[in-house]
Design an enzyme around this catalytic site. Structure first.
Site, PDB file in Angstrom:
ATOM      1  N   LYS A 104       0.859  -1.187   0.000  1.00 36.95           N
ATOM      2  CA  LYS A 104       0.000   0.000   0.000  1.00 36.95           C
ATOM      3  C   LYS A 104       0.888   1.226   0.000  1.00 36.95           C
ATOM      4  CE  LYS A 104      -4.446   0.859   0.108  1.00 36.95           C
ATOM      5  NZ  LYS A 104      -5.541   0.039  -0.433  1.00 36.95           N
TER       6      LYS A 104
HETATM    7  P1  NAD Z   1     -13.125   7.436  -2.617  1.00 36.22           P
HETATM    8  O1  NAD Z   1     -12.144   8.491  -2.343  1.00 36.22           O
HETATM    9  O2  NAD Z   1     -13.640   7.258  -3.991  1.00 36.22           O
HETATM   10  O3  NAD Z   1     -14.392   7.607  -1.640  1.00 36.22           O
HETATM   11  C1  NAD Z   1     -14.287   7.742  -0.254  1.00 36.22           C
HETATM   12  C2  NAD Z   1     -15.620   8.241   0.253  1.00 36.22           C
HETATM   13  O4  NAD Z   1     -15.612   8.293   1.675  1.00 36.22           O
HETATM   14  C3  NAD Z   1     -15.937   9.650  -0.247  1.00 36.22           C
HETATM   15  O5  NAD Z   1     -17.318   9.735  -0.523  1.00 36.22           O
HETATM   16  C4  NAD Z   1     -15.591  10.512   0.972  1.00 36.22           C
HETATM   17  O6  NAD Z   1     -16.256  11.750   0.997  1.00 36.22           O
HETATM   18  C5  NAD Z   1     -16.070   9.575   2.065  1.00 36.22           C
HETATM   19  N1  NAD Z   1     -15.561   9.905   3.381  1.00 36.22           N
HETATM   20  C6  NAD Z   1     -14.302  10.245   3.736  1.00 36.22           C
HETATM   21  N2  NAD Z   1     -14.258  10.525   5.049  1.00 36.22           N
HETATM   22  C7  NAD Z   1     -15.519  10.331   5.527  1.00 36.22           C
HETATM   23  C8  NAD Z   1     -16.113  10.459   6.791  1.00 36.22           C
HETATM   24  N3  NAD Z   1     -15.399  10.814   7.841  1.00 36.22           N
HETATM   25  N4  NAD Z   1     -17.435  10.183   6.896  1.00 36.22           N
HETATM   26  C9  NAD Z   1     -18.174   9.814   5.834  1.00 36.22           C
HETATM   27  N5  NAD Z   1     -17.658   9.681   4.604  1.00 36.22           N
HETATM   28  C10 NAD Z   1     -16.350   9.936   4.465  1.00 36.22           C
HETATM   29  O7  NAD Z   1     -12.470   6.080  -2.058  1.00 36.22           O
HETATM   30  P2  NAD Z   1     -12.894   4.603  -2.394  1.00 36.22           P
HETATM   31  O8  NAD Z   1     -11.976   4.096  -3.432  1.00 36.22           O
HETATM   32  O9  NAD Z   1     -14.360   4.507  -2.564  1.00 36.22           O
HETATM   33  O10 NAD Z   1     -12.459   3.870  -1.038  1.00 36.22           O
HETATM   34  C11 NAD Z   1     -13.327   3.759   0.089  1.00 36.22           C
HETATM   35  C12 NAD Z   1     -12.847   2.619   0.959  1.00 36.22           C
HETATM   36  O11 NAD Z   1     -12.835   1.415   0.189  1.00 36.22           O
HETATM   37  C13 NAD Z   1     -11.432   2.767   1.506  1.00 36.22           C
HETATM   38  O12 NAD Z   1     -11.363   2.150   2.776  1.00 36.22           O
HETATM   39  C14 NAD Z   1     -10.599   1.973   0.517  1.00 36.22           C
HETATM   40  O13 NAD Z   1      -9.378   1.526   1.072  1.00 36.22           O
HETATM   41  C15 NAD Z   1     -11.541   0.832   0.243  1.00 36.22           C
HETATM   42  N6  NAD Z   1     -11.274   0.104  -1.002  1.00 36.22           N
HETATM   43  C16 NAD Z   1     -11.248   0.742  -2.208  1.00 36.22           C
HETATM   44  C17 NAD Z   1     -11.013   0.011  -3.359  1.00 36.22           C
HETATM   45  C18 NAD Z   1     -11.038   0.625  -4.741  1.00 36.22           C
HETATM   46  O14 NAD Z   1     -10.936  -0.123  -5.726  1.00 36.22           O
HETATM   47  N7  NAD Z   1     -11.192   1.927  -4.878  1.00 36.22           N
HETATM   48  C19 NAD Z   1     -10.769  -1.372  -3.276  1.00 36.22           C
HETATM   49  C20 NAD Z   1     -10.825  -1.992  -2.037  1.00 36.22           C
HETATM   50  C21 NAD Z   1     -11.084  -1.243  -0.912  1.00 36.22           C
END
Ligand code: NAD
Length: 419
Positions: A104
């Site tokens: 990561k």
């Molecule tokens: P992203 O940046 O697209 O979205 C994150 C979302 O969370 C946004 O809507 C943001 O406003 C919101 N957020 C941030 N802080 C917040 C808070 N305190 N309260 C409420 N909402 C809040 O990111 P993503 O890619 O959707 O990732 C989200 C999660 O999924 C992370 O934990 C990431 O590690 C995990 N993840 C992502 C992927 C991927 O392919 N993108 C894969 C596996 C896991």
């Protein structure tokens, strides 16, 4: 007290090691990342000032293949968080049986305060500084919180400039016009949907009419909301960092999706109809009496301080580590079914694997092929985790970790310790 993210992961490793009588040496290896790099990343801001950001790349384990893991831009990102996320990637790849290890990366920054040009300079300089340890056969980055296909395009360009040739397989989650894979953007949310439908089915419930609350409306949360809405589920609450909306009759997901897909850096508080929506804060959203809760924002959202207030029967972890180990124990005692992150959100790394394969071959698949292969792997991993949890009478998280630690231990044993 809220546990640090990495402490939560270490505790889960320790519990699992005992449960499967893991070799003591292998246990020690899995508690310690293989490689960590911290870099100072200077960039020239648009106003000519120089600012220096701190970036990280942690490789937890390459035992099962090249390391793989996203890059996060967030003010709270630190080494503890990146270590935890890197370890979860190793376990996730093992559960899905894709031939990758775990890594990561992250930069401590507030990307919302940077222009696109500043973000491009930050990304390319960071990549230049971690270049000695990444590579298509070494460590392949991908998007995570506040990074996206555009960020991956900049990474691909930076590495290609160093190499003097186009290097497609250095990164996944790229734009389609730069060798990305169809279905990659939606893959994590699609996987969350598949896991939700599957767990509902195993518990004798129908996705149609099921009530769902989703924290985080970014890549993972919004796509999961859209696909579950298409299955007939009622998405009653969503939130992002700026706002939360609630409607017991179900929110208008197509309109909200249209908003996030057409805005540059969308925030829910800027939705044109937001004045007409009922608002909800994060704690109330997490505590809603819904059938399914999907935390899809950040880690440690459910912990010993609020786990008792959770009413949902099922939690599907879209985010990585949204429930601390202490919070998880409370939920287990309450009988909440938790589909763990290393299974529930593995759709992203599974389709990243497909993208990497397509990049190496320069031969690209149709979206039906991508989605069908994703579904096959996802349902097979779900089945393995579900069956073992029933056989051993443990939580799905415990069974997922038992499967992954076992696979990693086999790889380490077969390779032997170098030299
Ligand atoms: P992203 O940046 O697209 O979205 C994150 C979302 O969370 C946004 O809507 C943001 O406003 C919101 N957020 C941030 N802080 C917040 C808070 N305190 N309260 C409420 N909402 C809040 O990111 P993503 O890619 O959707 O990732 C989200 C999660 O999924 C992370 O934990 C990431 O590690 C995990 N993840 C992502 C992927 C991927 O392919 N993108 C894969 C596996 C896991």
């Amino acid at each position: 007290m809220v546990q640090s993210f990495y402490d939560s992961v270490l505790e889960q490793i320790d519990v699992t090691a005992e449960r499967i009588s893991l070799d003591k040496g292998v246990h020690k290896m899995l508690r310690q990342p293989e490689r960590e790099l911290t870099v100072g990343v200077p960039i020239e801001k648009d106003d000519g000032d120089i600012e220096v950001f701190t970036g990280y790349r942690v490789q937890h384990s390459g035992a099962r293949g090249p390391c793989k893991g996203g890059i996060r831009y967030h003010p709270a990102t630190d080494l503890d968080e990146v270590r935890a996320l890197a370890a979860l990637m190793s376990f996730k790849c093992a559960v899905a049986n894709v031939p990758f290890g775990g890594a990561k990366g992250g930069i401590t920054c507030d990307p919302t305060g940077l222009s696109n040009k500043e973000l491009q300079r930050l990304t390319k300089r960071y990549i230049a500084m971690i270049l000695p340890i990444i590579g298509p056969r070494r460590d392949i980055p991908a998007p995570d919180v506040f990074t996206d296909a555009q960020t991956m395009g900049w990474i691909m360009d930076a590495v290609s400039m160093y190499e003097g040739k186009t290097v497609l397989d250095i990164v996944t989650g790229k734009p389609l016009d730069l060798g990305g894979s169809l279905g990659r953007r939606e893959a994590t949310g699609r996987g969350v949907m598949l896991n939700t439908v599957e767990v509902l089915d195993r518990l004798g419930k129908d996705p149609k009419g099921t009530t769902v609350a989703i924290q985080g409306f970014g890549n993972v949360g919004s796509v999961a909301a859209q696909l579950l809405h298409e299955k007939g589920s009622k998405i009653v609450a969503i939130s992002d960092v700026s706002a939360g909306y609630y409607d017991p009759d179900g929110l208008d997901i197509p309109s909200l999706m249209n908003f996030v897909e057409t805005e540059d850096r969308p925030l829910l508080c800027n939705h044109p109809e937001c004045q007409g929506f009922n608002t909800i804060d994060n704690d109330s959203l997490l505590a809603l009496d819904v059938d399914v809760l999907i935390p899809a924002a950040l880690e440690n959202q459910v912990h010993s301080g609020n786990a008792d207030s959770i009413s949902a029967d099922i939690i599907v972890e879209g985010a990585n580590g949204p429930i601390s180990k202490n919070g998880d124990s409370i939920l287990n005692e309450k009988g909440t079914t938790v589909v763990p992150d290393i299974l529930a959100n593995s759709g992203g790394v599974i389709v990243s694997y497909f993208e990497w394969v397509q990049g190496i071959q320069s031969f690209f698949w149709g979206v039906d092929e991508v989605n069908a292969n994703l579904k096959n792997i996802m349902l097979s991993s779900f089945n393995d985790v579900w069956e073992l949890s029933k056989e051993k009478d443990v939580s799905m998280r415990d069974s997922a970790f038992m499967i992954s630690l076992d696979k990693m231990a086999k790889a380490i044993e077969l390779r032997g310790i170098f030299p």
